[in-house]
Design a protein around this motif. Structure first.
Motif, PDB file in Angstrom:
ATOM      1  N   VAL A 113      37.566  39.638  38.058  1.00 25.95           N
ATOM      2  CA  VAL A 113      38.317  38.875  37.065  1.00 25.95           C
ATOM      3  C   VAL A 113      39.728  39.449  37.032  1.00 25.95           C
ATOM      4  CG1 VAL A 113      38.490  38.253  34.622  1.00 25.95           C
ATOM      5  CG2 VAL A 113      36.233  38.500  35.679  1.00 25.95           C
ATOM      6  N   GLN A 146      34.558  33.563  44.357  1.00 25.04           N
ATOM      7  CA  GLN A 146      35.590  32.963  43.499  1.00 25.04           C
ATOM      8  C   GLN A 146      36.187  34.021  42.565  1.00 25.04           C
ATOM      9  OE1 GLN A 146      36.211  29.324  42.400  1.00 25.04           O
ATOM     10  NE2 GLN A 146      37.784  30.302  41.193  1.00 25.04           N
ATOM     11  N   PHE A 148      38.401  34.953  39.158  1.00 26.41           N
ATOM     12  CA  PHE A 148      38.627  34.316  37.859  1.00 26.41           C
ATOM     13  C   PHE A 148      39.908  34.864  37.238  1.00 26.41           C
ATOM     14  CE2 PHE A 148      34.164  33.504  38.517  1.00 26.41           C
ATOM     15  CZ  PHE A 148      33.977  32.236  37.978  1.00 26.41           C
ATOM     16  N   VAL A 150      42.482  35.148  34.356  1.00 22.46           N
ATOM     17  CA  VAL A 150      42.395  34.849  32.930  1.00 22.46           C
ATOM     18  C   VAL A 150      43.508  35.520  32.131  1.00 22.46           C
ATOM     19  CG1 VAL A 150      39.868  34.578  32.938  1.00 22.46           C
ATOM     20  CG2 VAL A 150      40.866  36.805  32.418  1.00 22.46           C
ATOM     21  N   GLY A 157      42.062  30.154  31.652  1.00 22.82           N
ATOM     22  CA  GLY A 157      40.931  30.582  32.475  1.00 22.82           C
ATOM     23  C   GLY A 157      39.712  31.035  31.692  1.00 22.82           C
ATOM     24  N   LEU A 161      35.536  30.888  32.802  1.00 19.01           N
ATOM     25  CA  LEU A 161      34.763  32.134  32.869  1.00 19.01           C
ATOM     26  C   LEU A 161      33.580  32.083  31.894  1.00 19.01           C
ATOM     27  CD1 LEU A 161      34.371  34.912  34.101  1.00 19.01           C
ATOM     28  CD2 LEU A 161      36.023  35.826  32.461  1.00 19.01           C
ATOM     29  N   PHE A 164      30.915  30.096  33.486  1.00 22.18           N
ATOM     30  CA  PHE A 164      30.279  30.874  34.558  1.00 22.18           C
ATOM     31  C   PHE A 164      29.278  31.865  33.966  1.00 22.18           C
ATOM     32  CE2 PHE A 164      30.067  34.497  37.489  1.00 22.18           C
ATOM     33  CZ  PHE A 164      29.661  33.847  38.651  1.00 22.18           C
TER      34      PHE A 164
END
Length: 173
Positions: A113, A146, A148, A150, A157, A161, A164
């Motif tokens: 992330v 992928q 993320f 944020v 974002g 997340l 997910f």
């Protein structure tokens, strides 16, 4: 269980607070001082799952950090996913590489992330995303493909997340 791990001052507590702002039982204290989280903090998200906020590594990390975190990650069978937070302004640092190697060694499914995307220009952010994506594609096996990106400030974002996390914890109903 999902856990959040990353360097001191990468924004773990802020991200957890932003992600679960709709869950009143998740009360996260955010400090201005980096390295404030010294112990693992556990938050129950309703009856659904638990979030673990790990202490930061690197600057002002607790002395027993490695033993505490390594033991937890290695022995927690119900850990669905580890979210490894990387500061999008500075990219992957040496300490992040160590954390990544630990996830790889224990064969943990993890996700990178990118935090603080509101602090970078679009050009700089794109450069970081491409570099980190290349790193993920060539140097990792257990990392979700992928990234993320944020921002806990602008909430950019965060929804994706959140979805997910709902998916990996089996709460997409």
């Amino acid at each position: 269980i999902v856990c959040f791990i990353g360097r001191s001052n990468v924004g773990k507590s802020s991200l957890i607070k932003a992600l679960f702002s709709l869950a009143p039982e998740v009360e996260v204290r955010v400090s201005k001082k980096p390295g404030h989280t010294k112990k693992m903090n556990f938050f129950k998200v309703g009856k659904h799952f638990t979030v673990v906020d790990m202490p930061g590594y690197g600057y002002r990390a607790p002395e027993d950090f490695v033993d505490m975190v390594e033991t937890y990650l290695k022995e927690r069978r119900n850990l669905k996913r580890t979210f490894l937070l990387v500061d999008s302004v500075v990219g992957i640092q040496k300490t992040d590489t160590i954390a990544i190697e630990m996830c790889e060694e224990f064969a943990l499914p993890y996700v990178i992330v990118l935090t603080k995307i509101d602090k970078s220009s679009k050009g700089h952010l794109l450069k970081q995303v491409l570099q980190i994506q290349k790193f993920v594609n060539t140097k990792t096996q257990g990392c979700f493909p992928q990234l993320f990106p944020v921002s806990a400030v602008t909430f950019s974002g965060i929804h994706l997340l959140r979805c997910f996390i709902a998916s990996v914890t089996g709460n997409l109903d």
